[in-house]
Design a protein around this motif. Structure first.
Motif: not given
Length: 383
Positions: A242-245, A319-326, A331-334
């Protein structure tokens, strides 16, 4: 011999240079951060000049760098000394092991630290070709260094190449723990392959999505940015999901305040068996420590992700969730498992259960470069 001023024109990759009674000390974080958050772990690692190098062009046949190192040790555990790498026109010329200097030895049972003072060291390069050449002296990534003097037998000028500037933030893995040479850390290997100017903001135990670090990146000159998050928030048991995202969202938002369109790669954690399914906090393995060996273990309960407890599997998913919502085309996810996964761990085990060895640093650096700097990658020159 000519005495060459040691200043920001030739000391590259540092935030600032502090005048000390001995000479100058490169810092990777600015003074306002060190003053506002004087946490001992962070202060110790930011003063270790990972990615910092003395770079210049010269026809000199003899160059001498005088330095004074300070290393931190753990009572009862042997640890190899750091070294200085010299690269000439991009190729490794020599590695000089550090000798002398000061030692701060900490008893992990009591926290008591003792200081033993030692002598400075001269790194001398002799018999160099008299033609104009690029000399890069990579400072140790695991010991604090005061630079006392630089001498050469011919004029020296700063390296004036126009290269893209890459700012990378991560944990001790990014700083280079268990790499045997400062130009052999995975970010240094990737920077060499990508022909970019590296600023390494990898800090052991300190990749926590801290707001002050996001502001440092926001304010830094950068053409390329990457952020590796995961292992430290898990092994410090620092957050719940909850805090990390929202912390990661805020971290990225702050970076974007200064670099709205800069290519930014968000990197998830590489494979680390002790924390894949087991939350922190991390701990030193007492059985290994009793034999003078440093190994790490997880003290949480395997599979316990109740109440949002973090494991590396949970963090990668977050982190996949963060990436998908932005909504951010730059921005790229590796996935860190593409850099070092479970199969790689079987072939190149983490020597202490947490940090890659020299062979794995090379593997990670080459794979990162292939995925990010090569054609089609986020940092490709023609992207």
């Amino acid at each position: 011999m000519i005495t060459v001023p040691l200043d920001g024109s030739i000391v590259r990759g540092a935030a600032e240079l502090e005048a000390t009674p001995r000479g100058i000390r490169p810092h990777r974080l600015p003074a306002h951060v060190r003053t506002r958050f004087p946490e001992p772990q962070l202060l110790g690692v930011e003063a270790q000049p990972a990615g910092v190098r003395v770079a210049f062009r010269t026809p000199a046949t003899c160059v001498e760098l005088v330095l004074h190192a300070t290393r931190a040790t753990i009572l009862g555990v042997g640890r190899a000394r750091g070294c200085v790498d010299v690269r000439i026109d991009g190729e490794l010329h020599t590695s000089a092991e550090l000798v002398g200097g000061d030692v701060t030895d900490t008893d992990p049972r009591t926290g008591q630290t003792t200081l033993a003072e030692g002598a400075p060291q001269s790194v001398v390069l002799e018999g160099l070709d008299a033609s104009d050449k690029l000399v890069e002296i990579w400072l140790p990534h695991t010991e604090t260094v005061d630079l006392l003097a630089l001498h050469a037998d011919a004029p020296v000028v700063p390296d004036a190449r126009e290269r893209r500037r890459w700012v990378h933030h991560g944990s001790s893995i990014s700083q280079g723990s268990n790499a045997t040479r400062p130009s052999g850390t995975w970010p240094a290997i990737a920077a060499h392959r990508g022909d970019v100017e590296l600023r390494n903001l990898g800090f052991g135990g300190s990749a926590m999505a801290d707001p002050f670090l996001a502001r440092v990146i926001r304010d830094a000159p950068a053409d390329l940015i990457s952020v590796a998050l995961g292992i430290n928030v898990v092994n410090a048991d620092a957050m719940r999901r909850r805090a990390f995202v929202p912390a990661v969202h805020g971290f990225l938002d702050t970076i974007r305040d200064g670099h709205p369109d800069t290519p930014l790669v968000l990197i998830t954690a590489i494979h680390c068996a002790i924390h894949e399914k087991t939350p922190g906090p991390g701990a030193i393995d007492p059985e290994a420590f009793a034999t003078g060996t440093l190994r790490f273990t997880a003290s949480g309960t395997e599979g316990d992700t109740a109440l949002g407890r973090l494991t590396l599997e949970v963090v990668r998913d977050a982190l996949r969730e963060v990436f998908a919502l932005r909504d951010d085309p730059n921005l790229h996810l590796l996935d860190g498992l593409e850099l070092y996964g479970e199969t790689d761990a079987a072939l190149m085990p983490l020597p202490d259960g947490l940090h890659p060895g020299a062979d794995a640093h090379e593997l990670i650096g080459e794979r990162f470069a292939a995925r990010v700097f090569d054609v089609g990658g986020a940092f490709a020159a023609d992207a």
